[in-house]
Motif scaffolding. Sequence first.
Motif, mmCIF file in Angstrom:
data_model
loop_
_atom_site.group_PDB
_atom_site.id
_atom_site.type_symbol
_atom_site.label_atom_id
_atom_site.label_comp_id
_atom_site.label_asym_id
_atom_site.label_seq_id
_atom_site.Cartn_x
_atom_site.Cartn_y
_atom_site.Cartn_z
ATOM 1 N N MET A 154 6.335 12.198 -12.860
ATOM 2 C CA MET A 154 6.654 13.576 -13.255
ATOM 3 C C MET A 154 5.573 14.534 -12.770
ATOM 4 N N MET A 155 4.332 14.112 -12.880
ATOM 5 C CA MET A 155 3.197 14.963 -12.510
ATOM 6 C C MET A 155 3.068 15.076 -10.994
ATOM 7 N N ARG A 156 2.977 13.941 -10.334
ATOM 8 C CA ARG A 156 2.715 13.923 -8.899
ATOM 9 C C ARG A 156 3.929 14.370 -8.098
ATOM 10 N N GLY A 157 5.114 14.124 -8.667
ATOM 11 C CA GLY A 157 6.360 14.380 -7.948
ATOM 12 C C GLY A 157 6.852 15.817 -8.015
ATOM 13 N N GLY A 210 0.863 -1.187 0.000
ATOM 14 C CA GLY A 210 0.000 0.000 0.000
ATOM 15 C C GLY A 210 0.890 1.224 0.000
ATOM 16 N N PHE A 211 0.310 2.377 -0.300
ATOM 17 C CA PHE A 211 1.135 3.593 -0.345
ATOM 18 C C PHE A 211 0.256 4.811 -0.084
ATOM 19 N N PHE A 212 0.872 5.875 0.386
ATOM 20 C CA PHE A 212 0.160 7.129 0.630
ATOM 21 C C PHE A 212 0.389 8.066 -0.534
ATOM 22 N N THR A 213 -0.708 8.501 -1.160
ATOM 23 C CA THR A 213 -0.634 9.376 -2.325
ATOM 24 C C THR A 213 -1.405 10.669 -2.057
ATOM 25 N N PRO A 214 -0.889 11.811 -2.545
ATOM 26 C CA PRO A 214 -1.628 13.066 -2.354
ATOM 27 C C PRO A 214 -2.822 13.174 -3.303
ATOM 28 N N THR A 215 -2.800 12.382 -4.369
ATOM 29 C CA THR A 215 -3.833 12.496 -5.402
ATOM 30 C C THR A 215 -5.189 12.040 -4.877
ATOM 31 N N VAL A 275 -2.586 18.255 -7.787
ATOM 32 C CA VAL A 275 -1.753 18.181 -6.573
ATOM 33 C C VAL A 275 -0.263 18.251 -6.878
ATOM 34 N N GLY A 276 0.115 17.969 -8.129
ATOM 35 C CA GLY A 276 1.539 17.745 -8.369
ATOM 36 C C GLY A 276 2.315 18.858 -9.033
ATOM 37 N N ALA A 277 1.663 19.632 -9.920
ATOM 38 C CA ALA A 277 2.414 20.647 -10.653
ATOM 39 C C ALA A 277 2.810 21.789 -9.710
ATOM 40 N N ARG A 278 3.981 22.398 -9.982
ATOM 41 C CA ARG A 278 4.439 23.479 -9.101
ATOM 42 C C ARG A 278 3.483 24.662 -9.137
ATOM 43 N N PRO A 334 -18.020 18.600 -6.821
ATOM 44 C CA PRO A 334 -17.012 17.688 -6.244
ATOM 45 C C PRO A 334 -15.587 18.192 -6.545
ATOM 46 N N LEU A 335 -14.739 18.183 -5.536
ATOM 47 C CA LEU A 335 -13.391 18.743 -5.679
ATOM 48 C C LEU A 335 -12.470 17.848 -6.499
ATOM 49 N N THR A 336 -11.532 18.497 -7.167
ATOM 50 C CA THR A 336 -10.439 17.813 -7.863
ATOM 51 C C THR A 336 -9.186 17.850 -7.007
ATOM 52 N N GLY A 337 -8.940 19.014 -6.410
ATOM 53 C CA GLY A 337 -7.757 19.171 -5.565
ATOM 54 C C GLY A 337 -7.967 20.328 -4.607
ATOM 55 N N LEU A 338 -7.242 20.287 -3.489
ATOM 56 C CA LEU A 338 -7.398 21.289 -2.440
ATOM 57 C C LEU A 338 -6.264 22.322 -2.500
ATOM 58 N N GLY A 339 -6.628 23.594 -2.483
ATOM 59 C CA GLY A 339 -5.646 24.663 -2.316
ATOM 60 C C GLY A 339 -4.498 24.625 -3.303
ATOM 61 N N CYS A 340 -4.743 24.211 -4.521
ATOM 62 C CA CYS A 340 -3.632 24.000 -5.450
ATOM 63 C C CYS A 340 -3.554 25.030 -6.578
#
Lengths: 227, 218
Positions: free
Chosen positions: B98-101, A119-124, B142-145, B169-175
């Motif tokens: 690349m996206m999330r990181g 399992g893993f924790f993801t922000p997505t 959540v991932g892009a700078r 419905p939300l896609t992302g918070l505070g981004c």
Amino acid sequence: MLSKVRTSALDALADVRDGATIMVGGFGNAGMPMELVDALIQQGAKDLTIVSNNAGNGTTGLAALLAAGRVRKVICSFPRQTDSFVFDELYRAGKVELELVPQGNLVERIRAAGAGIGGFFTPTGYGTPLAEGKETRVIDGKGYVLEYPIHADVALIKGRLADRWGNMVFRKTARNFGPIMASAAKVSVAQVEEIVELGTLDPETVVLPGIFVSRVVAVGKSARAAA
Amino acid sequence: MTQTPSYIAWTRDQMAARIANDIEDGAVVNIGIGMPELVANHLSPNKEILLHSENGILGMGPRPAADAVDPDLINAGKQPVTLLDGGAFFDHSLSFAMMRGGHLDIAILGAFQVAENGDIANWSTGKPGAIPAVGGAMDLAVGARQVFVMMEHLTKDGQSKLVHRCSYPLTGLGCVTRVYTDLAVLDVTADGFAVRELCQGMSLEMLAALSGLTLAAA
């Protein structure tokens, strides 16, 4: 002698059981293993769970499998497309279950299965409806959702070339989910344009090492033209 | 409500040109499906901007001529594209890393709503019977700078798409970091929206009234 080469797509799928979870590579039609999906329709297994990015396009491939009433559940990120009318109708009629997963979580859950991660924790998805009911954690001030791996009984993928040990290379954006899905299934079946002699593929540029590939079928270049 | 507005809203191409102008030379950018696709037409040939596509492309080029279409070379919207010299292909896991990181400089997204706390809603209106689909939107959010949103300021019914808190419905918070509408360009700050630019004939007060929000000047 180690040879993963099978003579036909149907032969490569002979042992797929009813109720199996089947990963199907592809993003839209790029990388979609059409000949393998056609063989799966012919083979007859039913009550399937399909893991794929989309839920079928037009009337061929996954859409045809769905239309044949063989799919119980779809796990995907983007079922809604202009030409996904087969899925739309089944979903609205309550005849197919949908688990919607953000695309990055989908591929990472598949990767986790192949890599032995529990399992893993993801922000997505954190704070969104797609994380409802899931365990969360705040790490260094940022919210994360716990996601679990997705394992499969069978993966169906499409590459360009393979050798008899199952080493593979892909073509352009048709690579997408293929190499990852191959790692997450008990049996991974690849269709390629051509099977080449051992030593032909440059070992520095092999994309998917053969250890992740169980069976290989050559289907020719027609597959690309028909995509 | 038949009164002619005293302002002249920007066209979609004018909005796209503003966004393109704000992208720095050398930036790695993901352009979302829908309205943001116009931005690609306005990128300056004097800048090297690297386009990322979630399905495994870095260095994506324009649409090919009809006789050069390759079904194995498509973008996130499943339309045929090309690869620039220096471009690369990779699998989905690496693409989403690349996206999330945090490796992409900018993601440009369409949206139904953006809230003054930077929340974005762009994947579902929650309408019953609609087929839910999310794709890579949540990963980009959540991932892009930096997350730029390109959207009309008002719905067809005149409701503001800039809101205090999202109702969809939300896609992302505070981004979200910046919003480009047909009426204004706004930054998302700790104190809410700050207006960087207004369309011709628009005032801060008029925009605040249309938006139903307190707006600051940037």
